[in-house]
Design an enzyme around this catalytic site. Structure first.
Site, mmCIF file in Angstrom:
data_model
loop_
_atom_site.group_PDB
_atom_site.id
_atom_site.type_symbol
_atom_site.label_atom_id
_atom_site.label_comp_id
_atom_site.label_asym_id
_atom_site.label_seq_id
_atom_site.Cartn_x
_atom_site.Cartn_y
_atom_site.Cartn_z
ATOM 1 C CG HIS A 161 53.583 -6.270 -37.809
ATOM 2 N ND1 HIS A 161 54.503 -7.263 -37.554
ATOM 3 C CD2 HIS A 161 52.694 -6.334 -36.773
ATOM 4 C CE1 HIS A 161 54.195 -7.895 -36.438
ATOM 5 N NE2 HIS A 161 53.099 -7.337 -35.932
ATOM 6 C CG HIS A 208 48.398 -6.985 -34.062
ATOM 7 N ND1 HIS A 208 48.493 -8.354 -33.955
ATOM 8 C CD2 HIS A 208 49.677 -6.524 -34.075
ATOM 9 C CE1 HIS A 208 49.765 -8.705 -33.885
ATOM 10 N NE2 HIS A 208 50.516 -7.610 -33.963
ATOM 11 C CG ASN A 245 48.103 -11.865 -32.927
ATOM 12 O OD1 ASN A 245 47.595 -11.150 -33.781
ATOM 13 N ND2 ASN A 245 48.676 -11.374 -31.837
ATOM 14 C CE LYS A 301 54.646 -12.315 -36.682
ATOM 15 N NZ LYS A 301 53.845 -11.372 -35.929
ATOM 16 C CG HIS A 328 57.162 -12.017 -32.265
ATOM 17 N ND1 HIS A 328 56.255 -11.047 -31.897
ATOM 18 C CD2 HIS A 328 58.101 -12.030 -31.281
ATOM 19 C CE1 HIS A 328 56.631 -10.506 -30.735
ATOM 20 N NE2 HIS A 328 57.740 -11.087 -30.345
ATOM 21 C CG HIS A 331 57.630 -6.539 -34.247
ATOM 22 N ND1 HIS A 331 58.519 -7.453 -33.768
ATOM 23 C CD2 HIS A 331 56.412 -7.131 -34.177
ATOM 24 C CE1 HIS A 331 57.877 -8.544 -33.415
ATOM 25 N NE2 HIS A 331 56.596 -8.374 -33.666
ATOM 26 C CG ASP A 342 53.562 -4.891 -33.429
ATOM 27 O OD1 ASP A 342 52.556 -5.603 -33.605
ATOM 28 O OD2 ASP A 342 54.378 -5.089 -32.514
ATOM 29 C CG HIS A 354 45.970 -5.049 -25.741
ATOM 30 N ND1 HIS A 354 45.719 -6.399 -25.750
ATOM 31 C CD2 HIS A 354 47.193 -4.899 -26.321
ATOM 32 C CE1 HIS A 354 46.745 -7.045 -26.301
ATOM 33 N NE2 HIS A 354 47.654 -6.163 -26.654
ATOM 34 C CB ALA A 373 52.686 -7.062 -24.868
#
Ligand code: NCD
Ligand code: ZN
Length: 336
Positions: A12, A14, A40, A95, A134, A168, A240, A244, A256
């Site tokens: 998982h 990003h 995403n 997802k 999620h 997660h 996960d 950012h 988040a």
């Protein structure tokens, strides 16, 4: 003391896009053999063309490292069987985000009516495409995941051949659901194995530990640790890791996501060592279980770690990692 992991996988992840992808892709590619890439983006990865083009951009950003991006698609209840057949070989999962529940999920699903989902979920189940979820409602923040368990149960019962991955997980309630349904699986992050809500907000607020789902209670963490350390076969590691920019975290209205990619393996080694858990369990949690759940054969790659202090950098190209500036007890010493 050293230990060698074969083909570690992050199920998982990003990786973002554009400059952020360029800035952080190597943090995962240098430690892992592959990762399950979250869709995403803005706009989300939702067509075959999107998947293929995004995968190319990831490969470009990774450069010389050997790393397989296992692609996913952003769930849409209108996907039909013909479309799913045409995309099956490009992805390893789809997802599903409830609408607005986390970063870039505005286009997510707003209801979980089994009949409305029957077409798409039957097709996914017949084509053996896992559904990654999620799992949070929009209830009170500490209860969102536990409230979602009844939705998992409804889906798992209505589509018994559909592999459903509870992404997660952070609660004992989700851990307990794993053994009640043959077709429920889960990923667990390293931060949820290490922290509780106290670390996020019990003292000075730590924005770098703020994520969705929020870290919960000590007894939840204990339940997660138990299944991770024993390498429960339905559980695999998914960081996960969600970068950012520093400004988006250290601000009023903190985004988040916890950025763990560059230190995830070191922290896993430390956790398993401190708990006296067998190395075979770490190997299964961080690779073998994910391989079996998804039916994948990762690129051969070995990562050797040793018990020697590692000072976590203050930032990686403008992104602050978990435990920035702190010393952890394992380091990566070689890769093959
Ligand atoms: C993730 C992100 O930033 O994309 N954030 C997070 O807090 N985990 C999205 C997600 O997985 O919820
Ligand atoms: Zn995520």
């Amino acid at each position: 003391m050293s230990l060698t992991l074969n083909a570690p996988l992050d199920m998982h992840l990003h990786l973002r896009d554009g400059q952020m992808l360029e800035n952080i892709a190597k943090c995962s590619a240098s430690s892992f053999s592959g990762g399950l890439i979250m869709p995403n983006l803005v706009p989300p990865v939702s067509t075959k063309e999107d998947v293929i083009a995004y995968k190319q951009r990831i490969i470009q950003a990774i450069g010389d490292e050997e790393f397989e991006p296992y692609m996913t698609l952003f769930f849409d209840p209108s996907f039909d069987r013909e479309f799913l057949e045409s995309i099956k070989s490009d992805i390893i999962g789809i997802k599903l985000y409830p609408a607005g529940i986390t970063t870039n999920s505005e286009g997510g699903l707003s209801g979980f009516d089994v009949e409305e989902l029957r077409g798409v979920l039957t097709a996914m189940s017949e084509l053996d495409i896992p559904l990654c979820v999620h799992g949070e409602t929009n209830g009170f923040v500490m209860d969102r995941e536990a409230e979602f368990v009844s939705i998992y149960e409804r889906l798992a019962t209505a589509f018994p051949k559909l592999k459903i991955i509870m992404e997660h997980i952070t609660t004992k309630a989700s851990v307990d659901a794993l053994d009640r349904f043959e077709n429920l699986y889960a990923t667990i992050t390293i931060h949820h194995l290490l922290i509780t809500l106290d670390d996020v907000a019990g003292g000075m607020l730590n924005p770098h530990l703020f994520c969705k789902p929020i870290a919960k209670r000590p007894e939840d963490r204990d339940a997660l640790r138990k299944v991770a350390l024993e390498a429960h076969p339905k559980v695999s590691f998914g960081s996960d890791s969600a970068p950012h920019p520093r400004e988006a975290k250290e601000s009023c209205g903190c985004a988040a996501g916890v950025f763990t990619a560059p230190i995830a393996l070191q922290l896993l080694a430390q956790l398993f060592d401190e708990a006296d858990a067998p190395i075979e369990n770490l190997q299964a949690f961080v690779s073998g279980n994910g391989q079996k759940i998804y039916g994948i054969s990762p690129i051969p790659k070995t990562i050797t770690l040793e018990k020697s202090p590692f000072v976590v950098p203050n930032d990686y190209n403008g992104v602050v990692p978990m435990y920035a500036g702190e010393t952890i007890s394992y380091s990566i010493i070689s890769k093959d």
